[in-house]
Design a protein around this motif. Structure first.
Motif, PDB file in Angstrom:
ATOM      1  N   ALA A  91       0.833  -1.204   0.000  1.00  0.00           N
ATOM      2  CA  ALA A  91       0.000   0.000   0.000  1.00  0.00           C
ATOM      3  C   ALA A  91       0.866   1.252   0.000  1.00  0.00           C
ATOM      4  N   GLY A  92       1.919   1.231   0.819  1.00  0.00           N
ATOM      5  CA  GLY A  92       2.828   2.366   0.843  1.00  0.00           C
ATOM      6  C   GLY A  92       3.498   2.598  -0.495  1.00  0.00           C
ATOM      7  N   THR A  93       3.861   1.499  -1.172  1.00  0.00           N
ATOM      8  CA  THR A  93       4.495   1.615  -2.486  1.00  0.00           C
ATOM      9  C   THR A  93       3.534   2.205  -3.514  1.00  0.00           C
ATOM     10  N   VAL A  94       2.280   1.741  -3.501  1.00  0.00           N
ATOM     11  CA  VAL A  94       1.269   2.262  -4.437  1.00  0.00           C
ATOM     12  C   VAL A  94       1.125   3.773  -4.268  1.00  0.00           C
ATOM     13  N   HIS A  95       1.014   4.227  -3.024  1.00  0.00           N
ATOM     14  CA  HIS A  95       0.844   5.658  -2.776  1.00  0.00           C
ATOM     15  C   HIS A  95       2.129   6.440  -3.050  1.00  0.00           C
ATOM     16  N   ASP A  96       3.279   5.822  -2.748  1.00  0.00           N
ATOM     17  CA  ASP A  96       4.554   6.490  -3.003  1.00  0.00           C
ATOM     18  C   ASP A  96       4.773   6.682  -4.497  1.00  0.00           C
ATOM     19  N   ASP A  97       4.447   5.659  -5.287  1.00  0.00           N
ATOM     20  CA  ASP A  97       4.566   5.791  -6.741  1.00  0.00           C
ATOM     21  C   ASP A  97       3.679   6.921  -7.270  1.00  0.00           C
ATOM     22  N   LEU A  98       2.497   7.037  -6.703  1.00  0.00           N
ATOM     23  CA  LEU A  98       1.569   8.086  -7.115  1.00  0.00           C
ATOM     24  C   LEU A  98       2.118   9.460  -6.749  1.00  0.00           C
ATOM     25  N   GLN A  99       2.581   9.574  -5.519  1.00  0.00           N
ATOM     26  CA  GLN A  99       3.100  10.859  -5.049  1.00  0.00           C
ATOM     27  C   GLN A  99       4.296  11.301  -5.872  1.00  0.00           C
ATOM     28  N   ASP A 100       5.193  10.363  -6.189  1.00  0.00           N
ATOM     29  CA  ASP A 100       6.408  10.692  -6.933  1.00  0.00           C
ATOM     30  C   ASP A 100       6.211  10.648  -8.441  1.00  0.00           C
ATOM     31  N   CYS A 159       2.498   8.874   6.554  1.00  0.00           N
ATOM     32  CA  CYS A 159       1.752   9.937   5.873  1.00  0.00           C
ATOM     33  C   CYS A 159       2.403  11.291   6.106  1.00  0.00           C
ATOM     34  N   SER A 160       2.773  11.565   7.350  1.00  0.00           N
ATOM     35  CA  SER A 160       3.452  12.827   7.650  1.00  0.00           C
ATOM     36  C   SER A 160       4.810  12.886   6.957  1.00  0.00           C
ATOM     37  N   GLY A 161       5.503  11.748   6.981  1.00  0.00           N
ATOM     38  CA  GLY A 161       6.810  11.700   6.355  1.00  0.00           C
ATOM     39  C   GLY A 161       6.754  11.933   4.856  1.00  0.00           C
ATOM     40  N   GLN A 162       5.731  11.397   4.209  1.00  0.00           N
ATOM     41  CA  GLN A 162       5.598  11.589   2.768  1.00  0.00           C
ATOM     42  C   GLN A 162       5.374  13.064   2.429  1.00  0.00           C
ATOM     43  N   ILE A 163       4.581  13.737   3.251  1.00  0.00           N
ATOM     44  CA  ILE A 163       4.352  15.166   3.018  1.00  0.00           C
ATOM     45  C   ILE A 163       5.653  15.944   3.220  1.00  0.00           C
ATOM     46  N   ASP A 181      14.508  10.689  10.736  1.00  0.00           N
ATOM     47  CA  ASP A 181      13.162  10.413  11.266  1.00  0.00           C
ATOM     48  C   ASP A 181      12.292   9.737  10.204  1.00  0.00           C
ATOM     49  N   LEU A 182      12.427  10.177   8.957  1.00  0.00           N
ATOM     50  CA  LEU A 182      11.639   9.586   7.874  1.00  0.00           C
ATOM     51  C   LEU A 182      11.980   8.112   7.701  1.00  0.00           C
ATOM     52  N   LEU A 183      13.270   7.764   7.742  1.00  0.00           N
ATOM     53  CA  LEU A 183      13.683   6.363   7.614  1.00  0.00           C
ATOM     54  C   LEU A 183      13.178   5.532   8.785  1.00  0.00           C
ATOM     55  N   GLU A 184      13.260   6.090   9.974  1.00  0.00           N
ATOM     56  CA  GLU A 184      12.777   5.361  11.152  1.00  0.00           C
ATOM     57  C   GLU A 184      11.282   5.073  11.050  1.00  0.00           C
ATOM     58  N   ASN A 185      10.521   6.099  10.747  1.00  0.00           N
ATOM     59  CA  ASN A 185       9.070   5.968  10.776  1.00  0.00           C
ATOM     60  C   ASN A 185       8.526   5.106   9.649  1.00  0.00           C
ATOM     61  N   THR A 186       9.171   5.122   8.491  1.00  0.00           N
ATOM     62  CA  THR A 186       8.638   4.388   7.350  1.00  0.00           C
ATOM     63  C   THR A 186       9.215   2.990   7.197  1.00  0.00           C
ATOM     64  N   ILE A 187      10.396   2.733   7.748  1.00  0.00           N
ATOM     65  CA  ILE A 187      11.029   1.421   7.545  1.00  0.00           C
ATOM     66  C   ILE A 187      11.463   0.770   8.857  1.00  0.00           C
ATOM     67  N   ALA A 188      12.240   1.475   9.678  1.00  0.00           N
ATOM     68  CA  ALA A 188      12.837   0.841  10.853  1.00  0.00           C
ATOM     69  C   ALA A 188      11.801   0.458  11.905  1.00  0.00           C
ATOM     70  N   ALA A 219      18.028  -3.833  11.669  1.00  0.00           N
ATOM     71  CA  ALA A 219      17.953  -4.437  10.340  1.00  0.00           C
ATOM     72  C   ALA A 219      17.194  -3.510   9.391  1.00  0.00           C
ATOM     73  N   GLY A 220      16.119  -2.891   9.885  1.00  0.00           N
ATOM     74  CA  GLY A 220      15.361  -1.954   9.063  1.00  0.00           C
ATOM     75  C   GLY A 220      16.185  -0.747   8.655  1.00  0.00           C
ATOM     76  N   MET A 221      16.951  -0.195   9.584  1.00  0.00           N
ATOM     77  CA  MET A 221      17.800   0.950   9.246  1.00  0.00           C
ATOM     78  C   MET A 221      18.883   0.547   8.249  1.00  0.00           C
ATOM     79  N   ALA A 222      19.461  -0.641   8.428  1.00  0.00           N
ATOM     80  CA  ALA A 222      20.477  -1.110   7.480  1.00  0.00           C
ATOM     81  C   ALA A 222      19.881  -1.259   6.085  1.00  0.00           C
ATOM     82  N   MET A 223      18.669  -1.817   5.994  1.00  0.00           N
ATOM     83  CA  MET A 223      18.015  -1.972   4.697  1.00  0.00           C
ATOM     84  C   MET A 223      17.695  -0.611   4.077  1.00  0.00           C
TER      85      MET A 223
END
Length: 341
Positions: A91-100, A159-163, A181-188, A219-223
């Motif tokens: 779902a995040g990918t679908v919306h991210d593709d749209l936003q970008d 959502c906040s991070g994407q904005i 913060d964006l990496l933490e909230n969306t992945i880590a 692991a999330g931060m490394a990825m």
């Protein structure tokens, strides 16, 4: 203990295990959202004809399954959580593709490009809702509550991070902490939640649950850091649909923020690019990558990847009881550094 499967073999086995459960979950969706979701996962083409998916990694599922154990019996207990995590990631990918305004993904039109903007918005929402529906079916009450809470937190923070991500494009003044913060909230944090819930499902004690959460975070931060590195300096970059896309959009990435904290002519040239508005060509983007490296951004990024790999490895003895799963998680996170110089 030596791992019996390589990182690639582990990924392939996770995909094979997950596919029936993921297809079954998507089948719960109503039409036309179901077919559009099937399209996103690569199972059908835009006209609904069967196709072969390529290039999927299923990282959230891999984390959940191996943190639960190494065999399918252990995986069965956390399967719903793994499917839910996969749906939320999609779902995040679908919306991210749209936003970008990404036009292609996995070699074919992105969902919004194939079906339109309104459809992509609704498909992403439906996937999130389906994920929560699956989490409500968890047999371990505490796991259901914890993962639901963390999933909701991750989605709203994303959502906040994407904005903020959009707002930071085209400026040299984006801060390092905002990028982290964006990496933490969306992945880590989501990866930490999945790993923690896997430990809860297998009946681990409080210390093991906390260790699993720490493992998932690192692991999330490394990825996340590796994905940033791969998009600029990885050997597979040339095969991407949009090479150097984050640089082209002047995204506020952490390694760029570090480079912009330096001093000198290279930094000034880099800042002028990020404050600009022109559409860059590949030659200019290659120059920007050189400037980031000259200003220390690449070295900092590679250090962070290795740092979080080591921190993830350090937590594994207490986080994962199954020795084979522990060895394979070690192989998986170690593989992130294979391309690094």
């Amino acid at each position: 203990m030596e791992t019996e499967r390589t990182s690639e073999q582990i990924t392939e086995e996770v995909i094979a295990y997950m596919e029936p459960a993921l297809r079954g979950a998507v089948a719960m969706l109503s039409q036309p959202v179901r077919q559009m979701s099937e399209y996103h996962f690569g199972w059908v083409d835009a006209d609904g004809r069967p196709s072969t998916p390529i290039g999927f990694r299923r990282r959230p599922a891999l984390m959940a399954l191996l943190c639960a154990g190494s065999d399918r019996e252990a995986w069965d207990g956390v399967r719903n959580a793994a499917v839910a995590a996969t749906l939320m990631s999609a779902a995040g990918t679908v919306h991210d593709d749209l936003q970008d305004r990404e036009m292609l993904r996995k070699g074919r039109p992105t969902l919004w490009n194939a079906f339109g903007v309104p459809a992509a918005v609704q498909v992403g929402v439906a996937m999130h809702c389906l994920a929560f529906e699956l989490l409500a079916q968890e047999e371990v009450p505490r796991a259901a509550v914890e993962l639901t809470r963390r999933a909701a937190f991750a989605i709203r923070e994303c959502c906040s991070g994407q904005i903020r991500d959009l707002q930071s494009e085209g400026t040299s003044r984006a801060g390092l902490q905002e990028s982290l913060d964006l990496l933490e909230n969306t992945i880590a944090f989501p990866t930490a939640g999945v790993a923690m819930v896997a430990a809860l499902v297998r009946g681990a004690g409080e210390d093991a649950v906390a260790s699993a959460e720490r493992f998932g975070y690192h692991a999330g931060m490394a990825m996340a850091f590796f994905d940033d590195w791969e998009g600029v300096w990885g050997t597979t970059r040339e095969s991407l649909e949009d090479p150097l896309a984050d640089l082209r959009r002047r995204k506020a990435r952490a390694f760029v923020a570090v480079a912009l904290q330096s001093h000198g002519p290279a930094r000034d040239e880099l800042a002028a690019f990020y404050d600009g508005t022109g559409e860059p060509g590949l030659d200019q983007l290659a120059r920007i990558a050189e400037l980031i490296e000259e200003c220390g951004g690449r070295a900092w990024l590679e250090e962070r990847i290795r740092e979080h790999i080591e921190l993830a490895r350090a937590t594994l003895p207490d986080a994962v009881a199954d020795p084979r799963a522990r060895a394979e998680l070690t192989a998986f996170v170690d593989a992130l550094a294979d391309e690094l110089p």
